[in-house]
Design a protein around this motif. Structure first.
Motif, short mmCIF file in Angstrom:
data_model
loop_
_atom_site.label_atom_id
_atom_site.label_comp_id
_atom_site.label_asym_id
_atom_site.label_seq_id
_atom_site.Cartn_x
_atom_site.Cartn_y
_atom_site.Cartn_z
N ASN A 132 0.83 -1.20 0.00
CA ASN A 132 0.00 0.00 0.00
C ASN A 132 0.88 1.26 0.00
N TYR A 133 1.89 1.29 0.84
CA TYR A 133 2.79 2.44 0.89
C TYR A 133 3.50 2.64 -0.45
N MET A 134 3.93 1.54 -1.04
CA MET A 134 4.61 1.63 -2.34
C MET A 134 3.68 2.19 -3.40
N ASN A 135 2.42 1.74 -3.40
CA ASN A 135 1.45 2.24 -4.39
C ASN A 135 1.15 3.72 -4.18
N GLU A 136 0.95 4.12 -2.94
CA GLU A 136 0.62 5.51 -2.64
C GLU A 136 1.77 6.47 -2.94
N ASN A 137 3.01 5.98 -2.83
CA ASN A 137 4.18 6.84 -3.01
C ASN A 137 4.93 6.55 -4.31
N SER A 138 4.30 5.82 -5.20
CA SER A 138 4.88 5.50 -6.52
C SER A 138 6.29 4.92 -6.42
N ILE A 139 6.45 3.99 -5.50
CA ILE A 139 7.74 3.30 -5.36
C ILE A 139 7.66 2.00 -6.16
N ASN A 140 8.63 1.82 -7.03
CA ASN A 140 8.65 0.63 -7.89
C ASN A 140 9.46 -0.51 -7.30
N VAL A 141 10.51 -0.17 -6.55
CA VAL A 141 11.40 -1.19 -6.00
C VAL A 141 11.66 -0.86 -4.54
N LEU A 142 11.51 -1.88 -3.68
CA LEU A 142 11.80 -1.74 -2.25
C LEU A 142 12.85 -2.77 -1.88
N LEU A 143 13.96 -2.30 -1.34
CA LEU A 143 15.09 -3.18 -1.01
C LEU A 143 15.29 -3.24 0.50
N ASP A 144 15.87 -4.35 0.95
CA ASP A 144 16.23 -4.48 2.35
C ASP A 144 17.57 -3.77 2.56
N ARG A 145 17.68 -3.03 3.62
CA ARG A 145 18.86 -2.20 3.85
C ARG A 145 20.15 -3.01 3.93
N LYS A 146 20.08 -4.24 4.44
CA LYS A 146 21.31 -5.01 4.59
C LYS A 146 21.90 -5.41 3.24
N ASN A 147 21.12 -5.25 2.16
CA ASN A 147 21.61 -5.57 0.82
C ASN A 147 22.07 -4.33 0.06
N ILE A 148 22.16 -3.21 0.74
CA ILE A 148 22.57 -1.96 0.10
C ILE A 148 23.90 -1.52 0.68
N PHE A 149 24.82 -1.21 -0.19
CA PHE A 149 26.13 -0.74 0.25
C PHE A 149 26.05 0.70 0.74
N ILE A 150 25.46 1.56 -0.08
CA ILE A 150 25.31 2.96 0.29
C ILE A 150 24.09 3.51 -0.44
N GLY A 151 23.37 4.40 0.20
CA GLY A 151 22.19 5.00 -0.40
C GLY A 151 21.84 6.30 0.30
N LYS A 152 21.10 7.11 -0.40
CA LYS A 152 20.67 8.38 0.19
C LYS A 152 19.71 8.11 1.35
N SER A 153 19.87 8.88 2.39
CA SER A 153 19.01 8.67 3.56
C SER A 153 17.56 9.02 3.27
N GLU A 154 17.31 9.84 2.25
CA GLU A 154 15.92 10.18 1.90
C GLU A 154 15.17 8.97 1.36
N LEU A 155 15.92 7.97 0.89
CA LEU A 155 15.29 6.76 0.34
C LEU A 155 14.92 5.74 1.42
N ASP A 156 15.38 5.98 2.65
CA ASP A 156 15.09 5.06 3.76
C ASP A 156 13.70 5.37 4.31
N ILE A 157 12.80 4.40 4.20
CA ILE A 157 11.41 4.59 4.65
C ILE A 157 11.12 3.81 5.93
N THR A 158 12.16 3.37 6.60
CA THR A 158 11.99 2.52 7.79
C THR A 158 11.11 3.16 8.85
N GLU A 159 11.42 4.38 9.25
CA GLU A 159 10.66 5.04 10.32
C GLU A 159 9.20 5.25 9.92
N LYS A 160 8.97 5.60 8.66
CA LYS A 160 7.59 5.81 8.20
C LYS A 160 6.79 4.51 8.29
#
Length: 169
Positions: A132-160
């Motif tokens: 539902n969150y992905m549909n409402e926010n037009s997110i096409n891909v959601l990744l688990d953080r442990k599989n990401i080397f580095i990423g912008k903090s704005e892309l982290d939706i954990t707290e939301k």
């Protein structure tokens, strides 16, 4: 020849510009471990698993202590018992130890199965929220953080997501 080269370059430029404009998918990432440890439902699961594990540890420790006491007692009585009785008691003790190991391994196996089942249920519970969150926010891909080397903090939706899960439960 020059005309075909110009046509080829024009097609190449158009292709590259279109591919760049459409290659940017909305991507986000989430720390599922953090979600598990910081949501109400996740905390309940962790508490339940900790209680089961602590109970298993207490049972194992008490049984282990009892077996050690039996072993000490048997070795103290070694000179007092006939060799036949001693060997029979030693064989019985070894059988008890083997049964203890088997039951301990079985308990560990059951615990791991319970843990996997609980985590799978947790993921099944939050999957509709994530979709539902992905549909409402037009997110096409959601990744688990442990599989990401580095990423912008704005892309982290954990707290939301944690806030949404806690509101729903």
């Amino acid at each position: 020849m020059i005309k075909s080269l110009k046509s080829f370059l024009l097609i190449l430029i158009i292709t590259i510009s279109f591919s760049k404009s459409y290659s940017h998918d909305n991507v986000a990432y989430i720390d599922l471990d953090f979600v598990l440890h910081n949501t109400i439902i996740g905390k309940k699961i962790i508490k339940k698993l900790n209680e089961i594990n602590n109970n298993n540890i207490q049972i194992i420790k008490s049984k282990e202590k009892m077996l050690k006491e039996k072993e000490k007692k048997l070795f103290k009585e070694k000179n007092l018992l006939s060799e036949e009785v001693y060997n029979r008691n030693l064989k019985n003790l070894r059988n008890e130890i083997n049964e203890f190991r088997l039951s301990s391994n079985e308990n560990k196996k059951k615990f791991l199965e319970t843990k996997k089942k609980e985590f799978d249920e947790f993921l099944n519970d939050i999957e509709p929220i994530l979709n539902n969150y992905m549909n409402e926010n037009s997110i096409n891909v959601l990744l688990d953080r442990k599989n990401i080397f580095i990423g912008k903090s704005e892309l982290d939706i954990t707290e939301k997501i944690i806030n949404i899960i806690n509101l729903k439960n």
